[in-house]
Design a protein around this motif. Sequence first.
Motif, PDB file in Angstrom:
ATOM      1  N   SER A  14       0.821  -1.211   0.000  1.00 20.72           N
ATOM      2  CA  SER A  14       0.000   0.000   0.000  1.00 20.72           C
ATOM      3  C   SER A  14       0.852   1.257   0.000  1.00 20.72           C
ATOM      4  CB  SER A  14      -0.923  -0.007   1.218  1.00 20.72           C
ATOM      5  OG  SER A  14      -1.798  -1.104   1.174  1.00 20.72           O
ATOM      6  N   SER A  88      -3.126  -4.564  -0.004  1.00 19.05           N
ATOM      7  CA  SER A  88      -4.203  -3.863  -0.711  1.00 19.05           C
ATOM      8  C   SER A  88      -4.759  -4.710  -1.855  1.00 19.05           C
ATOM      9  CB  SER A  88      -3.709  -2.520  -1.252  1.00 19.05           C
ATOM     10  OG  SER A  88      -2.905  -2.676  -2.413  1.00 19.05           O
ATOM     11  N   MET A  93     -11.178  -4.311   0.865  1.00 17.01           N
ATOM     12  CA  MET A  93     -11.451  -3.128   0.037  1.00 17.01           C
ATOM     13  C   MET A  93     -12.245  -2.053   0.779  1.00 17.01           C
ATOM     14  SD  MET A  93     -12.220  -5.453  -3.301  1.00 17.01           S
ATOM     15  CE  MET A  93     -12.812  -6.713  -2.159  1.00 17.01           C
ATOM     16  N   TYR A  95     -12.452   1.480   2.591  1.00 15.26           N
ATOM     17  CA  TYR A  95     -11.746   2.759   2.720  1.00 15.26           C
ATOM     18  C   TYR A  95     -12.107   3.362   4.067  1.00 15.26           C
ATOM     19  CZ  TYR A  95      -9.743   7.293   1.718  1.00 15.26           C
ATOM     20  OH  TYR A  95      -8.972   8.430   1.775  1.00 15.26           O
ATOM     21  N   GLU A 127      -6.692  10.339  -3.428  1.00 15.96           N
ATOM     22  CA  GLU A 127      -8.055   9.843  -3.591  1.00 15.96           C
ATOM     23  C   GLU A 127      -8.807  10.457  -4.773  1.00 15.96           C
ATOM     24  OE1 GLU A 127     -11.919   9.460  -0.590  1.00 15.96           O
ATOM     25  OE2 GLU A 127     -10.524  11.122  -0.375  1.00 15.96           O
ATOM     26  N   ASN A 129     -12.497  10.351  -5.025  1.00 13.46           N
ATOM     27  CA  ASN A 129     -13.705   9.932  -4.326  1.00 13.46           C
ATOM     28  C   ASN A 129     -14.942  10.171  -5.185  1.00 13.46           C
ATOM     29  OD1 ASN A 129     -16.066  10.428  -2.216  1.00 13.46           O
ATOM     30  ND2 ASN A 129     -14.455   9.303  -1.150  1.00 13.46           N
ATOM     31  N   LEU A 143      -6.416   6.841  -6.655  1.00 14.00           N
ATOM     32  CA  LEU A 143      -7.155   5.772  -5.990  1.00 14.00           C
ATOM     33  C   LEU A 143      -8.656   6.017  -6.066  1.00 14.00           C
ATOM     34  CD1 LEU A 143      -6.949   3.198  -4.169  1.00 14.00           C
ATOM     35  CD2 LEU A 143      -7.127   4.763  -2.212  1.00 14.00           C
ATOM     36  N   VAL A 145     -12.337   5.644  -5.091  1.00 16.42           N
ATOM     37  CA  VAL A 145     -13.080   5.290  -3.885  1.00 16.42           C
ATOM     38  C   VAL A 145     -14.559   5.450  -4.211  1.00 16.42           C
ATOM     39  CG1 VAL A 145     -13.509   5.847  -1.466  1.00 16.42           C
ATOM     40  CG2 VAL A 145     -11.187   6.019  -2.396  1.00 16.42           C
ATOM     41  N   THR A 187     -12.646   0.657  -1.975  1.00 15.67           N
ATOM     42  CA  THR A 187     -11.616   0.847  -3.003  1.00 15.67           C
ATOM     43  C   THR A 187     -11.897  -0.122  -4.151  1.00 15.67           C
ATOM     44  OG1 THR A 187     -10.192  -0.615  -1.697  1.00 15.67           O
ATOM     45  CG2 THR A 187      -9.843   1.746  -1.464  1.00 15.67           C
ATOM     46  N   HIS A 189     -13.264   0.048  -8.378  1.00 11.50           N
ATOM     47  CA  HIS A 189     -13.470   0.910  -9.536  1.00 11.50           C
ATOM     48  C   HIS A 189     -14.046   0.079 -10.675  1.00 11.50           C
ATOM     49  CE1 HIS A 189     -12.999   3.955 -12.524  1.00 11.50           C
ATOM     50  NE2 HIS A 189     -11.995   3.374 -13.137  1.00 11.50           N
ATOM     51  N   ALA A 516      -6.074   2.758   3.829  1.00 11.51           N
ATOM     52  CA  ALA A 516      -6.023   4.176   3.442  1.00 11.51           C
ATOM     53  C   ALA A 516      -4.933   4.937   4.209  1.00 11.51           C
ATOM     54  CB  ALA A 516      -7.384   4.836   3.636  1.00 11.51           C
TER      55      ALA A 516
END
Length: 532
Positions: A14, A88, A93, A95, A127, A129, A143, A145, A187, A189, A516
């Motif tokens: 991570s 990670s 997963m 956050y 992030e 987000n 990353l 989120v 986390t 996508h 995180a």
Amino acid sequence: MRMTYDYVVIGAGSAGSVIAARLSEDSSNRVLLIEPGGRDRNIALIMPLLFPTLRTSAFDWGYQTDPEPFADDRVFPAPRGKVLGGSSSVNGMIYSRGHPRDYDEWAAMGAHGWSHDEVLPYFKKSERNWRGEGPHHGGNGPLHVTQGRSDEPVAKAIRQTARSMQYRVLDDFEAGDPEGFALPDSTIHRGRRASASKAFLAPARRRPNLTVITGAQVTKILIEGGRARGAEYVREGRAEIAYAGRDTILSAGAYASPQILLLSGIGPAEHLREIGVPVTLDLPGVGGGLQEHPLVPMGFALKRPSRFTGRMRADRLALSVVEWLLTGRGTPAGVPISSFAYYKSHPGIARPDLENVFIATNVAARMWFPGVRAPVPEMLTSLNMVLRPQSRGFVRLRSADPLAPPRIQLNFFQEPEDLRLMRHALRWTRDFVRQGPLADFVGEELSPGADARTDAELDAAIRRSVTTGQHPAGTCAMGGGEDAVVDPQLRVRGIDGLRVADASIMPRLIGGHTNAPAIMIGEKAAAMILAA
């Protein structure tokens, strides 16, 4: 083989993935990243639904603790990812940053520059987000989120029950005080795991100044004249050396980072002499101060079938996998979490000291089909954690063999207060599930069982069922005291050119999950290294 770089980063987890990616953004920096695991291409590392299978797979180190003296001398698995992305790539997963006061406490313990206001920019930098850019979140980082979701009726009943009992129901755990109930962000996508390697490392690997070596286990840090000069490692049975003209950065995690320091002769001199490792630097704090969240599961029969169990029927799951492959949606794209709760054991304390994770299924849930294989019994699972345990363990060498696993001792419940808090958590959960709308869903207590009532009976049940939250920290602690291993710039005390940057540097374990924060540590470490 001998190779020379500006920076040698040990561990592509991570923090290490972030550090290597950020340092290589400057094309004048030659960066080497050394990872003992392999590539992260396996579908089990990509499909969120499959994450429980990874703890006993080839992508795990297979670490175990020594017999735990305060938990019936049980030996616990101590899972850690052995693959690009480290843990990670194999975690749940979630956050989670913990409480803002956790970082203010770090600063008060001597980690100057690590208060919440000072680390928040690095959380945001990392992030992307789903809410977009704002005071608490970043909108443009690598990353991804995403929003946690659950359509389980029991999840709605949990929120309704929380409100009826005057608990806060939140939209965002990271927008200030996280006390209360909510679904955590993830986390993930487009239905795929967003590990540190996928988010940070994959885009950076096209850079000619970044070299990533997999299948290579570091055996020691090279120390010459009080300065780290790089690392020795073994790859395909052959010893190789990588030299660092500037810094060597150790990001191997809370178990392996202290192990590598000890193998390099940096640590408690008495232990090193006992094992037969020549002492380079007597640094007593190395490997001490190990902290981990003790976790005790509870199970309650569900009076109504969960939607997740229905979706695990073989024909439905097969269609859902096709949907996931084509669109990133469907059952494989998530995990069946119904609610998180951070709460206080009594109202007079400043931060929540307990966590509950409700899952609307049996943790042993599996694919099934009528007439062929029955589904496992319906269950509401509750995972209970003590957020800031007082007990401390250690990491030590088992032998001078650099390829031998380290000794890990958690010492769960060494401090009676941790046991008292866990006892409180189990009674709190029992009470909560019998309240409000949730009571209509919950039947018999299956584990530890309603017959465990007295303090002694609950303590016995806790000791025989406790496991780890998989959040080890604190074994190369940051600070200014005698037991500190690194200073607030993450430089190892007494050795030039050597830094540690991962969850091992936490002076105190945060009241949340550690992925995180480890990424944040990587971001801040890279910024400090580049500034220097």
